[in-house]
Design a protein around this motif. Structure first.
Motif, PDB file in Angstrom:
ATOM      1  N   VAL A 236      -4.940   0.876  -3.707  1.00 51.26           N
ATOM      2  CA  VAL A 236      -5.869  -0.139  -2.707  1.00 51.26           C
ATOM      3  C   VAL A 236      -5.396   0.811  -1.527  1.00 51.26           C
ATOM      4  CG1 VAL A 236      -5.596  -2.243  -2.194  1.00 51.26           C
ATOM      5  CG2 VAL A 236      -6.041  -1.342  -4.636  1.00 51.26           C
ATOM      6  N   GLU A 237      -5.994   0.587  -0.156  1.00 50.97           N
ATOM      7  CA  GLU A 237      -6.071   0.334   0.304  1.00 50.97           C
ATOM      8  C   GLU A 237      -6.687  -0.262   1.875  1.00 50.97           C
ATOM      9  OE1 GLU A 237      -4.438   1.833   4.758  1.00 50.97           O
ATOM     10  OE2 GLU A 237      -3.255   2.174   2.693  1.00 50.97           O
TER      11      GLU A 237
ATOM     12  N   ALA B 136      -3.997  -2.253 -14.471  1.00 50.65           N
ATOM     13  CA  ALA B 136      -4.170  -3.128 -14.055  1.00 50.65           C
ATOM     14  C   ALA B 136      -4.749  -3.099 -12.470  1.00 50.65           C
ATOM     15  CB  ALA B 136      -3.025  -3.991 -13.401  1.00 50.65           C
ATOM     16  N   SER B 137      -4.188  -1.962 -12.010  1.00 51.53           N
ATOM     17  CA  SER B 137      -4.469  -1.595 -10.641  1.00 51.53           C
ATOM     18  C   SER B 137      -5.940  -1.107 -10.031  1.00 51.53           C
ATOM     19  CB  SER B 137      -3.599   0.205  -9.911  1.00 51.53           C
ATOM     20  OG  SER B 137      -4.390   0.225 -10.851  1.00 51.53           O
ATOM     21  N   GLY B 138      -6.901  -1.268 -11.248  1.00 45.89           N
ATOM     22  CA  GLY B 138      -7.916  -1.362 -11.496  1.00 45.89           C
ATOM     23  C   GLY B 138      -9.210  -2.509 -10.329  1.00 45.89           C
ATOM     24  N   LYS B 139      -8.202  -3.263 -10.572  1.00 45.23           N
ATOM     25  CA  LYS B 139      -8.749  -4.229  -9.514  1.00 45.23           C
ATOM     26  C   LYS B 139      -8.937  -4.643  -7.900  1.00 45.23           C
ATOM     27  CE  LYS B 139      -3.596  -6.296  -8.844  1.00 45.23           C
ATOM     28  NZ  LYS B 139      -2.649  -7.010  -9.193  1.00 45.23           N
ATOM     29  N   ALA B 140      -8.565  -3.113  -7.598  1.00 43.20           N
ATOM     30  CA  ALA B 140      -8.952  -3.104  -6.162  1.00 43.20           C
ATOM     31  C   ALA B 140     -10.383  -2.765  -5.851  1.00 43.20           C
ATOM     32  CB  ALA B 140      -8.029  -1.436  -6.380  1.00 43.20           C
TER      33      ALA B 140
ATOM     34  N   GLY C 227     -10.067  -0.225  -2.642  1.00 37.78           N
ATOM     35  CA  GLY C 227     -10.314   1.190  -3.923  1.00 37.78           C
ATOM     36  C   GLY C 227     -10.331   2.227  -3.387  1.00 37.78           C
ATOM     37  N   VAL C 228      -9.631   3.519  -3.811  1.00 36.08           N
ATOM     38  CA  VAL C 228     -10.024   4.261  -2.791  1.00 36.08           C
ATOM     39  C   VAL C 228      -8.992   5.171  -3.858  1.00 36.08           C
ATOM     40  CG1 VAL C 228      -8.586   5.825  -0.585  1.00 36.08           C
ATOM     41  CG2 VAL C 228      -8.692   3.852  -0.343  1.00 36.08           C
TER      42      VAL C 228
ATOM     43  N   ASP D 105       0.855  -1.306   0.170  1.00 37.53           N
ATOM     44  CA  ASP D 105       0.068   0.338   0.079  1.00 37.53           C
ATOM     45  C   ASP D 105       0.342   1.866   0.002  1.00 37.53           C
ATOM     46  OD1 ASP D 105      -2.057  -1.857   0.753  1.00 37.53           O
ATOM     47  OD2 ASP D 105      -2.483  -1.379   1.842  1.00 37.53           O
ATOM     48  N   LEU D 106       0.568   2.520   0.068  1.00 35.94           N
ATOM     49  CA  LEU D 106       0.942   3.695  -0.482  1.00 35.94           C
ATOM     50  C   LEU D 106       1.401   4.339   0.771  1.00 35.94           C
ATOM     51  CD1 LEU D 106      -0.390   5.625  -3.291  1.00 35.94           C
ATOM     52  CD2 LEU D 106       1.863   4.148  -3.511  1.00 35.94           C
ATOM     53  N   GLN D 107       2.090   4.925   1.627  1.00 37.12           N
ATOM     54  CA  GLN D 107       2.221   6.076   2.661  1.00 37.12           C
ATOM     55  C   GLN D 107       0.913   6.668   2.439  1.00 37.12           C
ATOM     56  OE1 GLN D 107       6.382   6.049   4.087  1.00 37.12           O
ATOM     57  NE2 GLN D 107       7.097   4.168   3.235  1.00 37.12           N
TER      58      GLN D 107
END
Length: 513
Positions: free
Chosen positions: A475-476, A506-510, A480-481, A449-451
């Motif tokens: 993603v958090e 690809a990150s749309g899988k969140a 999805g955020v 996850d991002l900080q």
């Protein structure tokens, strides 16, 4: 050539000739003899004697000076990827240390010249950075030092949002090719009122049809994705499309160029240092080190390779992996038959000498970077020899304990830390989100996850360049955020399946988790 004493000049010539005798190939190397204060100054500038004025360099100089004064650290070598290469020797070093540094430098210079990942870097960067410094000073005189320095602060906070692989891959252009020119259907046709042929030009006037066609084309153009495909080089996208002043565009272009120059050094840190240690060790122990110098050499060398708990020393990891590769290829421990062998004892005792080790490590030096180096050559035997393991915190005692010794998990953690320099991969997917000129980015989530605090600060920096609201999808905790910043307020909303941007990368899988 440089300001070396006759004794050091003789050592330089001897070391250079020995390095060439082993097959090392490098540009001319110019050694400069400097005091510790001068070396700290050059190191604070990233190894270059002339840069633009900025508080960050002063802060780095203060840190290096105090660390040296308190005996906490000492810079032994500093070498620049340039043609000719420039290297710096500290005047207070002993002769033994000067020998070691020279041998180490020739290893680096060979790596700079021959590794494929440095092929696109400027070999006249000493002049380029001096030119950048002069131009930025002119902008400071014209627009004010604080104004320009604040802009540089923003760019520095974003200088990892580049695509380090773009010099080696043609990713195409940002704009989608005009479908009309390619003869493809643009999607919509002008609706005409049905009429007899002889009445058509009166019921459907050509002038009206032309205006309607232009209107539909304009709507189609506006509705197309901008950019046509996700763009990883965020700085380039901002440089091309943000409403920046001319001087800001020039400063951003210069700092982006510098970021790309330094990128291969981050991509090959383990290999580059390992290669240099391999050759300084070879030259010192076989040729340069006198009997009276052995203890001091071993003390300095062991200090270079020492590893703190929980950390990877790139010098140690690099040289040990190069030696492991050399031994494997010398003993024939490669090929389909060896890979098919699943008996650990038989693999350990495998002896089919080919003496191809030296040839193999030169090949590896030429075409690999740290990620491919670790991925291909960290084997179960190497992980066992080097006592590599995954550690974690015991939930009951709170102490750090060995969690796993599986070399694949060790390798996965190493690769995760090395991929994109350990930074998240961010891409621009829409430069005109909701047709309001807002910037939409996506974090390619691969398990980390991002900080969120750092992400919001990044959005604030991007807003200062883009001058419109900026968003990033991530993603958090498995959800999805969408984080956003509009110049005044930061926002965070959950991304749902109906969100217009979901699924574009690809990150749309969140949103589908």
């Amino acid at each position: 050539m440089g300001n070396l004493t006759p004794e050091l000049a003789a050592l330089r010539d001897e070391t250079r000739d020995l390095a060439k005798s082993y097959g090392l190939d490098f540009y001319e190397v110019i050694f400069e003899l400097v005091d510790h204060d001068e070396l700290n100054m050059i190191a604070s500038y990233g190894g270059f004697p002339t840069r633009y004025p900025h508080w960050r360099f002063g802060m780095e100089y203060e840190h290096l000076s105090k660390s040296y004064a308190y005996g906490l650290s000492k810079i032994y070598e500093l070498v620049i990827n340039n043609d000719p290469c420039y290297a710096y020797l500290m005047r207070s070093n002993s002769i033994t240390e000067q020998k070691l540094v020279m041998a180490h430098v020739y290893g680096h210079c060979d790596f700079f010249k021959n590794n494929a990942w440095f092929r696109h870097t400027s070999r006249k960067m000493m002049d380029v950075l001096a030119n950048h410094g002069a131009r930025i000073r002119r902008y400071m005189d014209r627009h004010g030092q604080e104004t320009v320095e604040n802009f540089i602060d923003v760019v520095h906070s974003l200088d990892n949002l580049i695509d380090p692989y773009s010099p080696y891959i043609d990713r195409g252009t940002d704009a989608r090719p005009d479908r009309k020119r390619r003869g493809e259907d643009t999607g919509r046709e002008v609706r005409k009122i049905a009429a007899k042929d002889y009445m058509d030009r009166y019921i459907n006037p050509p002038e009206f049809l032309r205006r309607e066609r232009e209107r539909l084309d304009a709507e189609d153009k506006q509705s197309r994705h901008f950019p046509a495909r996700p763009v990883r080089d965020v700085l380039k996208f901002v440089l091309d499309h943000a409403p920046l002043e001319t001087w800001q565009q020039d400063v951003l272009a210069m700092l982006r160029e510098e970021a790309y120059y330094f990128a291969p050094q981050g991509m090959t840190k383990i290999m580059n240092e390992g290669w240099a240690v391999y050759w300084h060790s070879k030259l010192m122990t076989r040729h340069l080190c006198e009997a009276s110098e052995v203890v001091q050499y071993c003390d300095t060398h062991s200090g270079t390779l020492s590893t703190r708990p929980g950390q990877i020393n790139p010098y140690k990891m690099g040289v040990e992996l190069f030696r492991h590769i050399e031994e494997r290829w010398d003993l024939g421990r490669f090929g389909a038959e060896y890979q098919a062998c699943d008996d650990p004892e038989q693999r350990r005792s495998w002896r089919r000498p080919t003496q191809q080790g030296r040839q193999k490590i030169f090949e590896v030096r030429s075409i690999y970077n740290d990620v491919t180096f670790i991925d291909e050559f960290v084997t179960p035997e190497f992980a066992e020899e080097q006592k590599l393991f995954v550690y974690g915190q015991d939930p009951q005692t709170g102490q750090l304990v060995v969690v796993d010794r599986d070399y694949r998990k060790v390798k996965d953690q190493l690769l995760a830390a090395l991929t994109n320099f350990g930074n998240p991969i961010i891409k621009v997917v829409d430069g005109n989100w909701k047709n309001r000129g807002e910037l939409y980015l996506v974090h390619e989530w691969v398990g980390g996850d991002l900080q969120l605090e750092q992400a919001q600060m990044t959005l604030q920096g991007l807003w200062k360049l883009w001058q419109r609201p900026v968003h990033i999808e991530t993603v958090e905790s498995g959800k999805g955020v969408l984080l956003g910043y509009d110049g005044e307020n930061a926002s965070s909303t959950e991304v749902t399946a109906s969100h217009p941007a979901v699924g574009r990368v690809a990150s749309g899988k969140a949103a589908r988790k």
